[in-house]
Write a protein that holds these residues in place. Structure first.
Motif: not given
Length: 540
Positions: A128-138
């Motif tokens: 989940i943390e990896a997904k959230v980081l990816e979204l914030l980068e996106e």
């Protein structure tokens, strides 16, 4: 091509006693994959109620009376709450107008975005943390790892809106509803958010329903446009057709009310300065508790400006540029640490509290949020009469003055007996102006007085300020992030960045031939910049 979302004859009833029987009447709309449909209209037109009906998030007492909302073969108008919970976020997601109220102030941003995955998926904490980081980068948030652990108040307005978009896109919904997501943002941040939404929509194929009252935004991103008035869709079609060849009188009136990005002929203004701002500086210091590093913010840095008698000086810039802090220094709502603010022979920067009370009537302020600045427990007339009464005017005379001022600002004098919540936003702003005029000031400081208003109401308030300036001989300082507004009503303009004035001069010269790169960047960021002189828009 079949629609991802289809509204068919949607009718939404308002509770008994409302200003009209229905919030929406037989609304027909279709939204297709990969397109942006802008729904535009004034407050009360039914735009946000349409979004609320789709999400089944209607206020108490408001109910769908007839019609269908078709999504993925299901009629959301009759879906159960359990079915809607499964659809919200995963199938249809929403970005709200004010992220600070939509986000929980007590939880870090990453935790709030991650909740979407915790509710709808079986992913591990690390995943989940990896997904959230990816979204914030996106969504292009600077330093996403730090933003992950930041609280909402630690992010700027634009960053909070990006976080809301990240949350809405977490589960790759087929439909994204954006309800006025750029209204409170300055011009460059607004341009970035619009570019982000357009980019994500094109890359992900998301269908976007974008609610706005800003035709500049419509021109910037819309594929199709639906115009709403009093709960009815009065016109819809391709963006270029609606903007360049509007058919309905209401659409024509809305477009005509948008200030053009060209300055009107210059007025003759006095050479004499009524207000002199000389080398004003203000620094804020925060933190330093429990070993944390003390933060120093130089909000205003050595600013010097002149306000001509009977003229209007516009102060423009992004959020955080220092323009509102400068306005508070001028009004002595905060005390500048250096410099002078001279109104005639009086230096407001050095007045004691008792001297300030005696001199306060010479300068008055109109605030951005007319509802927040008006006491909801007092009648409107009492609010206007309060200032004169404090300065010794008998109550009966002060109330008579309030009725005169109501008429002066275009309100029914009988409205002095009503409470603030019984007025529209534009009417409340007129009450704020009447209250500021009650003490017959020499200078009026208006801090973003029209930023929260519909385009037609905005035009009315700006016309009113211009009329009062001429009729009463007022001198006005106008704080705004809207360059169209500044161009229409200001004689002089000062552009602020990081607490400093980087460029100033006659409005026509500064905006027609800007010298500073920052001024040029602000102008290039205005949504729907006119492609030619007049009221035309450059559509995307």
């Amino acid at each position: 091509m079949s629609a991802v979302l289809s509204l068919q004859g949607l009718t939404v009833a308002l509770p008994r006693g409302a200003d009209r029987p229905h919030a929406l009447r037989e609304v027909d709309l279709e939204l297709h994959a990969g397109e942006i449909l802008c729904v535009v209209g004034e407050s009360g037109s039914g735009k946000s109620m349409t979004a609320g009906a789709i999400m089944r998030l209607l206020p108490p007492g408001v109910a769908i009376e007839a019609g269908r909302i078709l999504f993925d073969g299901r009629d959301l108008a009759s879906a159960s709450e359990a079915e809607m919970r499964a659809i919200r976020g995963a199938g249809i997601a929403m970005v709200f107008q004010e992220p600070m109220t939509a986000l929980n102030p007590l939880r870090p941003i990453g935790d709030q975005i991650g909740e979407m995955f915790r509710i709808h998926t079986q992913l591990s904490k690390a995943a989940i943390e990896a997904k959230v980081l990816e979204l914030l980068e996106e969504v292009r948030i600077p330093d996403p790892r730090q933003a992950l652990r930041a609280y909402p108040h630690e992010l700027s307005g634009g960053q909070r809106q990006r976080a809301m978009i990240a949350m809405a896109l977490a589960l790759k919904p087929r439909v994204l509803i954006c309800d006025e997501p750029t209204t409170a943002l300055d011009v460059t941040t607004q341009a970035q958010i619009l570019s982000l939404i357009r980019d994500l929509q094109q890359r992900l194929g998301t269908a976007v329903l974008f609610i706005t009252h800003d035709f500049g935004v419509v021109a910037e991103i819309a594929d199709r446009v639906a115009v709403m008035q009093h709960g009815l869709v009065v016109e819809q079609g391709a963006a270029r057709d609606v903007l360049e060849r509007p058919r309905h009188d209401y659409t024509k009136a809305l477009i005509a009310a948008v200030p053009p990005l060209t300055a009107p002929p210059a007025r003759a203004i006095a050479e004499e300065a009524i207000l002199r701002i000389e080398h004003v500086s203000k620094t804020y210091r925060s933190g330093g508790f429990l070993g944390r590093k003390r933060r120093v913010t130089r909000a205003v840095r050595d600013v010097s400006l002149l306000l001509p008698k009977g003229g209007t000086l516009g102060i423009v810039g992004e959020s955080g540029s220092g323009k509102s802090t400068l306005a508070r220094c001028i009004m002595r709502l905060v005390k500048p640490e250096a410099g002078a603010i001279r109104l005639g022979n009086t230096d407001f920067a050095t007045l004691s509290k008792s001297e300030l009370r005696a001199s306060a009537k010479r300068m008055q302020m109109v605030f951005q949020d007319p509802y927040g600045s008006l006491n909801p427990r007092r009648r409107a007339g009492e609010l206007v009469a309060q200032g004169p009464m404090i300065h010794g005017m008998p109550r009966e005379q002060a109330m008579a003055r309030a009725r005169e001022l109501f008429a002066l600002v275009g309100l029914d004098p009988a409205g002095v007996e009503r409470y603030p919540h019984e007025f529209s936003g534009g009417q409340r702003q007129r009450i704020g102006i009447a209250r500021a005029l009650a003490l017959e000031p020499e200078v009026l400081v208006a801090d973003e007085p029209v930023s929260a208003l519909d385009v037609s109401v905005q035009a009315q308030v700006l016309r009113l300020l211009a009329e009062l300036r001429t009729r009463l001989g007022l001198s006005i300082i106008l704080i705004t992030h809207d360059l169209r507004v500044a161009m229409q009503v200001c004689d002089l303009v000062a552009v602020m960045k990081d607490g400093e004035v980087v460029e100033h001069g006659p409005v026509a010269r500064v905006f027609a031939a800007p010298e500073h790169p920052y001024t040029r960047a602000l102008l290039s960021s205005v949504p729907g910049r006119a492609s030619a002189p007049g009221q035309g828009f450059a559509t995307s």
